[in-house]
Scaffold this motif. Structure first.
Motif, mmCIF file in Angstrom:
data_model
loop_
_atom_site.group_PDB
_atom_site.id
_atom_site.type_symbol
_atom_site.label_atom_id
_atom_site.label_comp_id
_atom_site.label_asym_id
_atom_site.label_seq_id
_atom_site.Cartn_x
_atom_site.Cartn_y
_atom_site.Cartn_z
ATOM 1 N N UNK A 74 0.860 -1.181 0.000
ATOM 2 C CA UNK A 74 0.000 0.000 0.000
ATOM 3 C C UNK A 74 0.894 1.227 0.000
ATOM 4 N N UNK A 120 11.093 -4.368 -2.113
ATOM 5 C CA UNK A 120 11.218 -3.323 -1.096
ATOM 6 C C UNK A 120 12.327 -2.345 -1.443
ATOM 7 N N UNK A 121 13.477 -2.887 -1.826
ATOM 8 C CA UNK A 121 14.606 -2.023 -2.183
ATOM 9 C C UNK A 121 14.285 -1.177 -3.416
ATOM 10 N N UNK A 134 11.293 -0.145 -4.399
ATOM 11 C CA UNK A 134 10.372 0.924 -3.996
ATOM 12 C C UNK A 134 11.138 2.046 -3.299
ATOM 13 N N UNK A 135 12.021 1.643 -2.386
ATOM 14 C CA UNK A 135 12.791 2.628 -1.625
ATOM 15 C C UNK A 135 13.646 3.492 -2.548
ATOM 16 N N UNK A 170 11.021 6.151 -4.386
ATOM 17 C CA UNK A 170 10.203 7.170 -3.710
ATOM 18 C C UNK A 170 11.019 8.338 -3.164
ATOM 19 N N UNK A 199 11.518 9.955 0.143
ATOM 20 C CA UNK A 199 11.259 9.540 1.528
ATOM 21 C C UNK A 199 10.693 10.670 2.390
ATOM 22 N N UNK A 200 10.813 11.899 1.882
ATOM 23 C CA UNK A 200 10.299 13.031 2.674
ATOM 24 C C UNK A 200 8.809 13.255 2.463
ATOM 25 N N UNK A 201 8.283 12.746 1.347
ATOM 26 C CA UNK A 201 6.874 13.035 1.038
ATOM 27 C C UNK A 201 6.027 11.772 0.874
ATOM 28 N N UNK A 202 6.661 10.667 0.546
ATOM 29 C CA UNK A 202 5.905 9.463 0.179
ATOM 30 C C UNK A 202 5.958 8.412 1.279
ATOM 31 N N UNK A 203 4.982 7.530 1.257
ATOM 32 C CA UNK A 203 5.063 6.372 2.148
ATOM 33 C C UNK A 203 4.705 5.097 1.384
ATOM 34 N N UNK A 204 5.388 4.012 1.749
ATOM 35 C CA UNK A 204 5.085 2.693 1.190
ATOM 36 C C UNK A 204 5.112 1.685 2.338
ATOM 37 N N UNK A 205 4.091 0.831 2.378
ATOM 38 C CA UNK A 205 4.046 -0.262 3.346
ATOM 39 C C UNK A 205 4.102 -1.581 2.584
ATOM 40 N N UNK A 206 5.013 -2.449 2.947
ATOM 41 C CA UNK A 206 5.042 -3.805 2.396
ATOM 42 C C UNK A 206 4.711 -4.764 3.538
ATOM 43 N N UNK A 208 7.576 -6.657 8.311
ATOM 44 C CA UNK A 208 6.907 -5.551 7.623
ATOM 45 C C UNK A 208 7.937 -4.483 7.266
ATOM 46 N N UNK A 209 7.812 -3.944 6.058
ATOM 47 C CA UNK A 209 8.710 -2.862 5.646
ATOM 48 C C UNK A 209 7.911 -1.558 5.587
ATOM 49 N N UNK A 210 8.383 -0.569 6.309
ATOM 50 C CA UNK A 210 7.732 0.741 6.327
ATOM 51 C C UNK A 210 8.709 1.761 5.765
ATOM 52 N N UNK A 211 8.313 2.430 4.697
ATOM 53 C CA UNK A 211 9.240 3.326 4.014
ATOM 54 C C UNK A 211 8.771 4.777 4.019
ATOM 55 N N UNK A 212 9.734 5.655 3.897
ATOM 56 C CA UNK A 212 9.423 7.081 3.791
ATOM 57 C C UNK A 212 8.667 7.573 5.001
ATOM 58 N N UNK A 213 7.525 8.188 4.765
ATOM 59 C CA UNK A 213 6.727 8.774 5.829
ATOM 60 C C UNK A 213 5.727 7.782 6.435
ATOM 61 N N UNK A 214 5.986 6.480 6.252
ATOM 62 C CA UNK A 214 5.077 5.459 6.773
ATOM 63 C C UNK A 214 4.829 5.604 8.269
#
Lengths: 98, 98
Positions: free
Chosen positions: A8, A50-51, A53-54, A57, A59-66, B77-83
């Protein structure tokens, strides 16, 4: 070992968002909502995605959950309302997972 | 039996969104992003909160995902950026879960 996966994301730039969606598709995940994918991945592919996606993106504005799930947990997920967009995914596809 | 839980929602009306957030808090979950909560619940409370959310939302416009995790999956779980919104949650709180 394979793992069931939900991804997500909340990504501000269209271009980045499209790239993340494209990566999810390339990894064989299926889109169930505008910014939600699910599927089955080998563990190392889960880490790889995961890598990826990272790397895409901001990282200051976006979020991703795996989210990785074993079969037992996966079956207990509750999806409500428009969680599955029926324009994107049908019961036949979902039956492969649930 | 207790379960680790993530709840992610996309709700169009402020009033409904606030009610869902309030329910999550009442069930002892902690807010980690504007529309994301996590915590630990007894299995029956997980089901209860699901029913509560379902009773609040507009199923035609809103979506809610309730994700249950065993400890092993939760750790992966992987949480990225502003997650994790650091204005909402700090390392000390997160250390209780990860």
């Amino acid at each position: 070992m394979s793992v069931l996966v939900w991804i997500i994301y909340d990504i501000s730039e269209n271009k980045v968002r499209n790239k993340v969606a494209k990566a999810c598709k390339q990894y064989g995940l299926i889109r169930v909502q505008k910014s939600v994918f699910l599927g089955r991945l080998e563990s190392n592919r889960f880490d790889e995605l995961g890598e990826k996606c990272l790397s895409l993106i901001n990282e200051k504005t976006d979020s991703v959950y795996l989210f990785p799930f074993c079969q037992d947990d996966f079956r207990r997920i509750k999806v409500m309302g428009q969680g599955f967009d029926r324009k994107l995914v049908n019961d036949e596809i979902l039956a492969e997972f649930f």
